[in-house]
Design an enzyme around this catalytic site. Structure first.
Site, PDB file in Angstrom:
ATOM      1  N   ARG A 108       0.867  -1.176   0.000  1.00 48.96           N
ATOM      2  CA  ARG A 108       0.000   0.000   0.000  1.00 48.96           C
ATOM      3  C   ARG A 108       0.905   1.227   0.000  1.00 48.96           C
ATOM      4  NH1 ARG A 108      -5.227   1.782   1.922  1.00 48.96           N
ATOM      5  NH2 ARG A 108      -5.144   3.860   2.842  1.00 48.96           N
ATOM      6  N   HIS A 135      -7.146   1.058  -6.711  1.00 45.54           N
ATOM      7  CA  HIS A 135      -7.499   0.521  -5.394  1.00 45.54           C
ATOM      8  C   HIS A 135      -8.395  -0.702  -5.587  1.00 45.54           C
ATOM      9  CE1 HIS A 135      -7.789   0.339  -1.213  1.00 45.54           C
ATOM     10  NE2 HIS A 135      -8.416   1.467  -0.921  1.00 45.54           N
ATOM     11  N   GLN A 138     -10.463  -2.480  -2.639  1.00 47.47           N
ATOM     12  CA  GLN A 138     -11.625  -1.712  -2.205  1.00 47.47           C
ATOM     13  C   GLN A 138     -12.817  -1.985  -3.115  1.00 47.47           C
ATOM     14  OE1 GLN A 138     -12.121   0.545   0.543  1.00 47.47           O
ATOM     15  NE2 GLN A 138     -14.218   0.221  -0.153  1.00 47.47           N
ATOM     16  N   ASP A 230     -15.721  10.100  -2.206  1.00 44.11           N
ATOM     17  CA  ASP A 230     -14.425   9.909  -1.553  1.00 44.11           C
ATOM     18  C   ASP A 230     -13.943  11.273  -1.079  1.00 44.11           C
ATOM     19  OD1 ASP A 230     -12.074   8.779  -0.651  1.00 44.11           O
ATOM     20  OD2 ASP A 230     -11.225   8.427  -2.644  1.00 44.11           O
ATOM     21  N   CYS A 270     -15.454   4.872   0.654  1.00 43.61           N
ATOM     22  CA  CYS A 270     -14.372   3.942   0.987  1.00 43.61           C
ATOM     23  C   CYS A 270     -13.759   4.221   2.359  1.00 43.61           C
ATOM     24  CB  CYS A 270     -13.295   3.971  -0.089  1.00 43.61           C
ATOM     25  SG  CYS A 270     -12.604   5.604  -0.419  1.00 43.61           S
ATOM     26  N   ARG A 298     -14.165  -5.337   3.322  1.00 39.79           N
ATOM     27  CA  ARG A 298     -12.742  -5.319   2.953  1.00 39.79           C
ATOM     28  C   ARG A 298     -12.065  -6.592   3.442  1.00 39.79           C
ATOM     29  NH1 ARG A 298      -9.827  -0.913   2.169  1.00 39.79           N
ATOM     30  NH2 ARG A 298      -8.434  -2.373   1.132  1.00 39.79           N
TER      31      ARG A 298
END
Length: 313
Positions: A108, A135, A138, A230, A270, A298
């Site tokens: 990440r 991502h 996600q 987001d 998210c 997740r």
């Protein structure tokens, strides 16, 4: 059609077919149900997993750690201050060292190139926990959440509101185009996604029965099944805060936006959320909000990715 993802990397959904994505979602459902019934088969027993984090994390880190523990693997957290990745040591050298010691690697961080280099040189499955461009883990959690609410992905009208060229919008567009979702970006023109990505995704959408729309008109949220947003300022872009706020204030998700979307529309994010910026407290805490189901998912979808790509056949 038999699906075998053993030893595959998970860097972007560009690399996965619709059938493979749906397979991962079905596996996630199965593993979620088993966990709810306290069934743990330890599919990753004696596996060692390197978790590399250049960027801070709540959901990604916790999801990988719990998923590893549930399946019998040992997770080892490695922050950017713990190893020499890309600094004193070339990324490809770090990859070759970690690949000799670990069975799988999660990354990440900032650059998509870094996760690609880890995958190229490590010799073990590498999973993208987030980069500036993408991502994918996600999106799997998002799609599982959509399935749980609507029973399908095909012909779902998914509308993303906000920064249309950030990693979340990119990843949702890629996944939607593969799975037959009607994906819409509602964003200021200055923050539209790259035309190259849009055109690529439209080709996939033509095959899957979905569609890709990019607009700056907030009235176009009408008819949405899902409203997604987001944060306005992504990690590493803090210097652009004032510019982002000026551009994105008209694109805040509030109760009027949800009403315009229509009855039955759910709200997704998210996380973490900056309530009062991209979404109001009223919407975030409303019955339409499924953000914490999404956060839990997740863990289940990340577990599915690891099991599918690393569990011994």
């Amino acid at each position: 059609m038999s699906i075998n993802l053993y030893k595959r990397n998970f860097l972007t959904l560009k690399d996965y077919s619709k059938e493979e994505i749906l397979y991962l979602l079905e596996l996630a459902k199965e593993l979620k149900t088993k966990k709810q019934h306290n069934i743990f088969e330890k599919n990753l027993s004696n596996k060692n997993i390197a978790l590399i984090f250049e960027k801070n994390s709540t959901r990604t880190r916790c999801a990988f750690v719990v998923a590893c523990n549930d399946e019998g693997a040992h997770p080892e957290f490695l922050s950017k201050t713990d190893i020499h990745l890309g600094g004193k040591e070339d990324t490809k050298d770090t990859a070759r060292v970690l690949g000799r010691m670990f069975d799988g690697i999660e990354f990440r961080g900032f650059s998509q190139k870094t996760v690609e280099t880890l995958a190229q040189y490590s010799g073990v499955p590498v999973w993208n926990g987030l980069t500036d461009e993408d991502h994918p883990t996600q999106v799997l959690a998002d799609f599982l959440t959509i399935q749980e609410n609507f029973g399908r992905l095909e012909n779902i009208n998914l509308t993303y509101i906000g920064d249309g060229r950030n990693n979340m919008s990119n990843a949702l567009m890629i996944g939607s185009s593969k799975c037959g979702i009607n994906y819409k970006v509602v964003s200021p023109k200055e923050l539209f996604p790259s035309e190259e990505l849009v055109e690529t995704c439209r080709l996939w959408a033509n095959e899957s029965g979905g569609s890709i729309t990019v607009t700056d008109n907030m009235d176009d949220v009408a008819g949405s099944d899902v409203i997604y947003t987001d944060v306005w300022v992504s990690m590493g872009e803090e210097a652009k805060s004032a510019e982002r706020y000026a551009l994105l204030t008209p694109y805040r998700v509030d109760s009027d936006v949800m009403k315009k979307a229509g009855n039955g529309c759910i709200f997704m994010h998210c996380l973490p959320a900056v309530k009062g910026n991209e979404v109001t407290e009223e919407v975030f805490e409303s019955p339409a909000s499924v953000v914490f189901d999404e956060a839990e998912n997740r863990m289940h979808t990340i577990k599915a990715v690891m099991v599918a790509t690393l569990a011994d056949n």
